[in-house]
Design an enzyme around this catalytic site. Structure first.
Site, PDB file in Angstrom:
ATOM      1  N   ASP A   1       0.822  -1.217   0.000  1.00 43.52           N
ATOM      2  CA  ASP A   1       0.000   0.000   0.000  1.00 43.52           C
ATOM      3  C   ASP A   1       0.857   1.269   0.000  1.00 43.52           C
ATOM      4  O   ASP A   1       1.965   1.275   0.528  1.00 43.52           O
ATOM      5  CB  ASP A   1      -0.922  -0.017   1.233  1.00 43.52           C
ATOM      6  CG  ASP A   1      -2.059   0.988   1.089  1.00 43.52           C
ATOM      7  OD1 ASP A   1      -2.357   1.409  -0.040  1.00 43.52           O
ATOM      8  OD2 ASP A   1      -2.647   1.351   2.127  1.00 43.52           O
TER       9      ASP A   1
ATOM     10  N   ARG B   1      -0.702   8.907 -10.283  1.00 36.91           N
ATOM     11  CA  ARG B   1      -0.705   7.694  -9.455  1.00 36.91           C
ATOM     12  C   ARG B   1      -0.064   6.492 -10.160  1.00 36.91           C
ATOM     13  O   ARG B   1       0.534   5.629  -9.526  1.00 36.91           O
ATOM     14  CB  ARG B   1      -2.140   7.354  -9.036  1.00 36.91           C
ATOM     15  CG  ARG B   1      -2.758   8.358  -8.067  1.00 36.91           C
ATOM     16  CD  ARG B   1      -4.212   7.996  -7.774  1.00 36.91           C
ATOM     17  NE  ARG B   1      -4.328   6.701  -7.114  1.00 36.91           N
ATOM     18  CZ  ARG B   1      -4.202   6.510  -5.799  1.00 36.91           C
ATOM     19  NH1 ARG B   1      -3.972   7.530  -5.005  1.00 36.91           N
ATOM     20  NH2 ARG B   1      -4.325   5.311  -5.283  1.00 36.91           N
TER      21      ARG B   1
ATOM     22  N   SER C   1      -7.888  -4.379   5.432  1.00 35.63           N
ATOM     23  CA  SER C   1      -8.527  -4.149   4.129  1.00 35.63           C
ATOM     24  C   SER C   1      -8.878  -5.466   3.418  1.00 35.63           C
ATOM     25  O   SER C   1      -8.626  -5.610   2.211  1.00 35.63           O
ATOM     26  CB  SER C   1      -7.652  -3.259   3.241  1.00 35.63           C
ATOM     27  OG  SER C   1      -7.426  -2.016   3.862  1.00 35.63           O
TER      28      SER C   1
ATOM     29  N   GLU D   1     -12.201  -4.923  -3.947  1.00 37.65           N
ATOM     30  CA  GLU D   1     -12.763  -3.570  -3.806  1.00 37.65           C
ATOM     31  C   GLU D   1     -12.054  -2.552  -4.708  1.00 37.65           C
ATOM     32  O   GLU D   1     -12.583  -1.463  -4.958  1.00 37.65           O
ATOM     33  CB  GLU D   1     -12.659  -3.092  -2.353  1.00 37.65           C
ATOM     34  CG  GLU D   1     -13.593  -3.796  -1.378  1.00 37.65           C
ATOM     35  CD  GLU D   1     -13.172  -5.223  -1.043  1.00 37.65           C
ATOM     36  OE1 GLU D   1     -11.948  -5.489  -0.982  1.00 37.65           O
ATOM     37  OE2 GLU D   1     -14.052  -6.090  -0.857  1.00 37.65           O
ATOM     38  N   ASN D   2     -10.858  -2.910  -5.185  1.00 36.62           N
ATOM     39  CA  ASN D   2     -10.089  -1.939  -5.979  1.00 36.62           C
ATOM     40  C   ASN D   2     -10.691  -1.659  -7.359  1.00 36.62           C
ATOM     41  O   ASN D   2     -10.310  -0.685  -8.027  1.00 36.62           O
ATOM     42  CB  ASN D   2      -8.620  -2.389  -6.126  1.00 36.62           C
ATOM     43  CG  ASN D   2      -7.797  -2.236  -4.863  1.00 36.62           C
ATOM     44  OD1 ASN D   2      -6.873  -3.010  -4.598  1.00 36.62           O
ATOM     45  ND2 ASN D   2      -8.111  -1.221  -4.046  1.00 36.62           N
TER      46      ASN D   2
ATOM     47  N   SER E   1      -7.320  -5.728  -4.786  1.00 38.58           N
ATOM     48  CA  SER E   1      -8.414  -6.294  -3.994  1.00 38.58           C
ATOM     49  C   SER E   1      -9.716  -6.332  -4.787  1.00 38.58           C
ATOM     50  O   SER E   1      -9.851  -5.649  -5.814  1.00 38.58           O
ATOM     51  CB  SER E   1      -8.617  -5.471  -2.718  1.00 38.58           C
ATOM     52  OG  SER E   1      -9.272  -4.254  -3.020  1.00 38.58           O
TER      53      SER E   1
HETATM   54  C1  IPE Z   1      -5.358  -2.636   0.108  1.00 41.53           C
HETATM   55  O1  IPE Z   1      -5.068  -1.303  -0.103  1.00 41.53           O
HETATM   56  C2  IPE Z   1      -5.304  -3.376  -1.184  1.00 41.53           C
HETATM   57  C3  IPE Z   1      -3.993  -3.520  -1.769  1.00 41.53           C
HETATM   58  C4  IPE Z   1      -2.882  -3.053  -1.304  1.00 41.53           C
HETATM   59  C5  IPE Z   1      -3.948  -4.276  -2.988  1.00 41.53           C
HETATM   60  P1  IPE Z   1      -6.205  -0.212  -0.315  1.00 41.53           P
HETATM   61  O2  IPE Z   1      -5.506   1.065  -0.558  1.00 41.53           O
HETATM   62  O3  IPE Z   1      -7.151  -0.662  -1.358  1.00 41.53           O
HETATM   63  O4  IPE Z   1      -6.957  -0.232   1.088  1.00 41.53           O
HETATM   64  P2  IPE Z   1      -7.815   0.880   1.804  1.00 41.53           P
HETATM   65  O5  IPE Z   1      -8.807   1.380   0.793  1.00 41.53           O
HETATM   66  O6  IPE Z   1      -6.879   1.963   2.230  1.00 41.53           O
HETATM   67  O7  IPE Z   1      -8.427   0.190   2.969  1.00 41.53           O
HETATM   68  C1  IPE Z   2      -1.619   0.146  -3.268  1.00 39.84           C
HETATM   69  O1  IPE Z   2      -1.381   1.512  -3.336  1.00 39.84           O
HETATM   70  C2  IPE Z   2      -1.879  -0.469  -4.605  1.00 39.84           C
HETATM   71  C3  IPE Z   2      -3.259  -0.930  -4.799  1.00 39.84           C
HETATM   72  C4  IPE Z   2      -4.204  -0.847  -3.916  1.00 39.84           C
HETATM   73  C5  IPE Z   2      -3.564  -1.517  -6.070  1.00 39.84           C
HETATM   74  P1  IPE Z   2      -2.552   2.555  -3.364  1.00 39.84           P
HETATM   75  O2  IPE Z   2      -2.912   2.825  -4.788  1.00 39.84           O
HETATM   76  O3  IPE Z   2      -3.673   2.144  -2.508  1.00 39.84           O
HETATM   77  O4  IPE Z   2      -1.839   3.816  -2.759  1.00 39.84           O
HETATM   78  P2  IPE Z   2      -2.467   4.876  -1.779  1.00 39.84           P
HETATM   79  O5  IPE Z   2      -3.006   4.137  -0.611  1.00 39.84           O
HETATM   80  O6  IPE Z   2      -3.544   5.591  -2.544  1.00 39.84           O
HETATM   81  O7  IPE Z   2      -1.334   5.773  -1.438  1.00 39.84           O
HETATM   82 MG    MG Z   3      -4.098   2.439  -0.540  1.00 42.38          MG
END
Ligand code: IPE
Ligand code: IPE
Ligand code: MG
Length: 246
Positions: free
Chosen positions: A27, A40, A202, A74-75, A72
């Protein structure tokens, strides 16, 4: 056991007692990019590079089971262009992985593969089959993974087996549930590492983390170096795990 890889020497001395399974929630990619005024997608690219480095280092220090949360269930809610970038990086990895997957490493995907393009699904399955006999390290990659989704999926399979008369409801045990998870046959998480300052799971390996030790750090995933992993491993060795006993 080679404690340090040739390229990735660390100042720290690693403990004897290493966890059987280390889980990583990768993350902080987005914030890493934002801090630099970059889109990003740059953070995701950097995060993917760091992932490869950490995998290599884990092998060098003799870890046996490592898992990485890459995407995830949810992503999918994220903007299309971000999802597309992550999917492209994932595709590049799958197509290229044989070039940098260390010898004797078994690759396992955790998650529902059905969401991916047919050719990608085939490649993932082929990779799992081709590496199934490797024994030095298990590399698990969680894509389109959700802990609740995984448990629901297992419940459906068990319900169907009961309906078909293969099992009775009382045959369902903690072990049989575990045997129907994506991690079937693989050990529970001992050490769960989450960078980026968030203090939550998460939806990552919620069953398998029941007795995991958690290690949180403010470092963002693209900055998570082998030396950061050493710190987590040293901290883990200091913990007193009781599993409900005394
Ligand atoms: C968790 O990170 C999922 C991955 C790292 C793949 P997220 O960024 O999606 O989690 P939340 O939304 O902060 O809980
Ligand atoms: C984790 O980094 C990667 C995925 C969840 C795919 P993030 O994209 O969630 O990075 P932040 O949390 O927005 O910094
Ligand atoms: Mg994140």
């Amino acid at each position: 056991m080679a404690l340090f890889g040739k390229k990735e020497k660390s100042e720290l001395t690693l403990p004897e007692k290493l966890p059987e399974h280390v889980g990583f929630i990768m993350d902080g990619n987005g914030r890493w990019a934002k801090k630099r005024g970059l889109p990003r997608s740059f953070g995701h690219r950097e995060g993917a590079k760091q992932f490869k480095k950490i995998v290599r280092y884990c092998k060098d220090i003799g870890l046996k089971n490592i898992s990485f949360y890459a995407f995830s269930t949810e992503n999918w809610q994220r903007p299309d262009d971000e999802v597309n970038t992550i999917m492209e990086l994932f595709r590049d990895y799958i197509v290229d992985v044989r070039n940098f997957l260390s010898e004797n490493t078994r690759m396992i995907f955790l998650g529902d593969k059905s969401a991916f393009d047919a050719d990608l699904q085939e490649k993932m399955i082929k990779l799992e089959e081709d590496t199934a006999h490797y024994t030095e390290m298990n590399l698990m990659m969680a894509v389109n993974y959700g802990g609740r989704d995984e448990i629901t999926h297992a419940a459906r399979i068990l319900a169907q087996k009961a309906l078909d008369g293969e099992i009775k409801p009382e045959d369902i045990t903690e072990q049989s549930v575990a045997d129907h998870l994506y991690t079937a046959g693989l050990p529970d998480v001992d050490l769960l590492i989450r960078p980026s300052g968030e203090l939550r799971l998460s939806n990552y390996l919620i069953w398998q983390c029941a007795y995991a030790e958690y290690y949180f750090t403010d470092v963002l995933w693209p900055d998570f170096t082998p030396a950061e992993l050493d710190k987590a491993l040293i901290e883990y060795a200091r913990r007193n795990r009781r599993f409900g006993g005394v």
